[in-house]
Design an enzyme around this catalytic site. Structure first.
Site, PDB file in Angstrom:
ATOM      1  CE1 TYR A 127      52.895  33.253  49.503  1.00  0.00           C
ATOM      2  CE2 TYR A 127      52.960  32.882  51.873  1.00  0.00           C
ATOM      3  CZ  TYR A 127      52.812  32.398  50.591  1.00  0.00           C
ATOM      4  OH  TYR A 127      52.573  31.066  50.387  1.00  0.00           O
ATOM      5  CD  GLU A 215      50.671  31.128  47.517  1.00  0.00           C
ATOM      6  OE1 GLU A 215      51.771  30.719  47.903  1.00  0.00           O
ATOM      7  OE2 GLU A 215      50.307  31.078  46.317  1.00  0.00           O
TER       8      GLU A 215
END
Ligand code: GDP
Ligand code: MN
Length: 431
Positions: A127, A215
């Site tokens: 992530y 993101e």
């Protein structure tokens, strides 16, 4: 403003961030065409080789697609397929259908496009996000070796697995920082160059596009050791959009709250919320205070609406129409402190709107300031059923009470203008 994954991919490519090869498509035929172009297809069997297949991904402005379900029963908005035919079949179950994920709310989102990409052979999912950190007033990289899952879950269960790196806005992302990140995220020596290149490209994208967030979840390391951005979500600073007409053109209003789309056409500062008390206020500060005091007295605002200081009668009329058309609204509170904004202009706007769209919910009005007497007189003369309030607290209490006693909307037909803001009992759910 938000954009779709396929658009995010275009931006990332501009900044040299590695993403899987792929293309967007709107029909099953187009999907098959793209699959043929992308895949090294074995003509005898129609199977794609040797790249381990393709991925068909539903394009909506929400995450959690992989684990989502279509209202037609089809499971998953992200599918790995092995042949051109299968790509077309999967696409036909997605296109035109409604996908519900934990981020869409029960109403889901209609899929109008799918992205077809080469499937990556995933060895590891990471992530990585860049966002603006308010405490340090600087860009911040937030990353974790636990990719592919919700970062909120990681934060709750294993906060030690999240790394943070503040970036000096003047110096930019420094090589020592990318090396440090690569190490913290357990990249192997042979992969650090590719990782550093990707971090660097992402930071340049973030700055270059005036993002408030980028993101990547997941950022993957493939079996061959490549580093790829597999999924991307962007948020932009709306106030900087004028500098990026090419990004502004990516706006997909089908994905937005129709109330907000309508409001933006009239230059109103409007944000739709989940409550049932509509607010029409002048000034952002007063609008916030009004929402707070509604909450304080046990109510829940249906929107934030600041008509501003220079609103015209027409703007007030349009604003009021948006409030009336929202079928979740059980009562309306108009709270005006007339300074530059004149109370009579507000009053006339309300009266105009009520003439074109029948006012079917209680209306509480608190006017104060410039031309207040003229405003009140206009409302009295109009014969509108108005609950007058003396001050902010009085107004809030009255509107909360009015919304409470009004559990049933007397005129639901008139309020079907917002197809997306429906309650869960709408026909979409009663199969
Ligand atoms: P999201 O569910 O909306 O976040 O969509 P993602 O694009 O993140 O995809 C969800 C999951 O599908 C990822 O975490 C991966 O596990 C899987 N996935 C996505 N793309 C690929 C791919 O190219 N190959 C494989 N094997 N899995 C993929
Ligand atoms: Mn994802």
């Amino acid at each position: 403003m938000n954009i779709h994954e396929y658009q995010a991919k275009e931006l990332l490519e501009k900044f040299d961030v590695a993403t899987p090869r792929g293309k967007v498509a709107s029909t099953p035929e187009e999907v098959e065409q793209v699959a043929r172009e992308l895949g090294d297809v074995d003509l005898a069997t129609g199977r794609v080789r040797p790249i381990g297949g393709l991925v068909v991904k539903a394009q909506i402005h929400a995450g959690g697609r992989g684990k989502g379900t279509f209202t037609n029963g089809f499971k998953g908005g992200v599918h790995v397929v092995k042949s051109v035919k299968e790509a077309g079949e999967v696409a036909s179950k997605m296109l035109g259908q409604t996908l519900v994920t934990h981020q869409t709310g029960p109403g889901g989102r209609v899929v109008n496009k799918v992205l077809v990409v080469e499937s990556a052979e995933i060895a590891r999912e990471i992530y990585l996000a860049i966002l603006l950190d308010r405490t340090t007033a600087a860009p911040l990289i937030v990353a974790s070796t636990e990719g592919g899952v919700e970062i909120e879950t990681v934060a709750a269960k294993s906060p030690d697995k999240i790394v943070r790196e503040r970036i000096d806005p003047l110096a930019g992302l420094q090589p020592f920082q990318t090396r440090k990140l690569a190490k913290q995220l357990a990249f192997e020596q042979s992969q650090t160059k590719a990782a550093a290149k990707l971090f660097d490209g992402l930071y340049r994208t973030f700055i270059g596009c005036d993002c408030s967030m980028v993101e990547i979840n997941p950022l993957v390391v493939t079996a061959k050791g490549e580093v790829l951005a597999l999924d991307a979500k962007f948020n932009f600073d709306d106030n900087a959009l004028y500098r990026h007409p090419e990004i502004a053109a990516m706006r997909d209003i089908a994905e937005e709250d129709p109330r907000e789309v309508e409001a933006s056409k009239h230059g109103l500062n409007y944000i739709g919320l989940d409550g049932n008390i509509a607010c029409l206020v002048n000034g952002a500060g007063l609008a916030m205070a009004t929402m707070d005091i509604i909450k304080f007295y046990g109510g829940s605002p249906a929107n934030f609406l600041d008509v501003g200081g220079g609103a015209t009668e027409e703007q007030v009329t349009e604003a009021f129409k948006i409030l009336i058309a929202d079928k979740n609204v059980k009562a309306i509170l108009v709270n005006i402190f007339g300074g530059i904004m004149r109370c009579d202009v507000i009053a006339q706007g309300i009266i105009n709107a009520a003439k074109t769209v029948k006012l079917s919910v209680p209306l509480v009005v608190r006017l104060e300031g410039t031309n207040v007497d003229a405003g009140k007189e206009l409302i009295t003369e109009s014969g509108l059923a108005v609950i007058a309030a003396d001050d902010l607290a009085d107004a809030a209490q009255k509107v909360v009470k009015a919304a409470d006693s009004k559990t049933q909307n007397p005129n639901p037909k008139q309020h079907s203008a917002n197809p997306k803001i429906q309650n869960p009992t709408s026909k979409q759910y009663s199969k």
